[in-house]
Design an enzyme around this catalytic site. Structure first.
Site, short mmCIF file in Angstrom:
data_model
loop_
_atom_site.label_atom_id
_atom_site.label_comp_id
_atom_site.label_asym_id
_atom_site.label_seq_id
_atom_site.Cartn_x
_atom_site.Cartn_y
_atom_site.Cartn_z
N ARG A 30 0.84 -1.21 0.00
CA ARG A 30 0.00 0.00 0.00
C ARG A 30 0.88 1.26 0.00
O ARG A 30 1.98 1.26 0.52
CB ARG A 30 -0.89 0.03 1.24
CG ARG A 30 -1.69 -1.23 1.46
CD ARG A 30 -2.91 -1.27 0.55
NE ARG A 30 -3.67 -2.49 0.79
CZ ARG A 30 -3.93 -3.38 -0.12
NH1 ARG A 30 -3.53 -3.22 -1.34
NH2 ARG A 30 -4.64 -4.45 0.16
N GLY A 31 0.35 2.33 -0.59
CA GLY A 31 1.01 3.63 -0.53
C GLY A 31 2.09 3.87 -1.56
O GLY A 31 2.76 4.88 -1.52
N CYS A 32 2.25 2.95 -2.50
CA CYS A 32 3.24 3.15 -3.56
C CYS A 32 2.56 3.81 -4.76
O CYS A 32 1.39 3.56 -5.02
CB CYS A 32 3.83 1.81 -3.99
SG CYS A 32 4.81 1.00 -2.73
N SER A 33 3.31 4.63 -5.48
CA SER A 33 2.73 5.29 -6.65
C SER A 33 2.49 4.28 -7.77
O SER A 33 1.60 4.45 -8.59
CB SER A 33 3.64 6.41 -7.14
OG SER A 33 4.92 5.90 -7.46
N ALA A 34 3.28 3.22 -7.81
CA ALA A 34 3.10 2.13 -8.76
C ALA A 34 2.61 0.91 -7.99
O ALA A 34 2.62 0.91 -6.76
CB ALA A 34 4.43 1.83 -9.45
#
Length: 135
Positions: A45-49
């Site tokens: 969770r929380g990754c741009s990709a």
């Protein structure tokens, strides 16, 4: 997979675009992660990709499969995995992975949207390790 110290040594001799190319190359060298393991349960969770991390192995030698749908992000994932790959689970759970990545100065080398998920990746890896170490 290359060791983190070998990668860091090479990284220090590179600049700008060469560092991006190295990250992309590292991502390509990641052990293949089967599509069946790329689920909501393995998604960071929380990754741009999109980033997936899945632990395998035993408590004495933890092994991770990981992947991303973005080339640079996949290289960053490869750095995180290189820091912890094939180490004992209790060692990984106690390890300061962020400090191990300090030589790469990711916050100053990459845009913030590329590095925003790194703490979440590290946290997930450490959570898996702690769970496996606890039995």
């Amino acid at each position: 997979m290359r060791t983190l110290s070998d990668i860091a040594e090479e990284y220090t001799f590179l600049e700008g675009d060469e560092r991006y190319r190295l990250l992309i190359e590292l991502g390509r060298e990641l052990e293949a992660m089967p599509a069946a393991l790329k689920t909501d349960a393995t998604l960071v969770r929380g990754c741009s990709a999109q980033v997936w991390v899945y632990p395998t192995g035993e408590a004495d030698q933890l092994h991770f499969l990981a992947d991303s749908n973005a080339a640079i992000t996949k290289g960053i994932v490869a750095l995180v995995i290189a820091a912890v790959q094939d180490k004992p689970a209790d060692e990984v759970a106690a390890m300061d992975v962020a400090a191990a990545l300090d030589p790469f100065d990711l916050k100053n080398q990459l845009s913030s949207n590329r590095t925003q998920g790194v703490p979440n990746m590290i946290a997930l890896v450490k959570e898996h390790a702690a769970r496996i170490a606890a039995g």
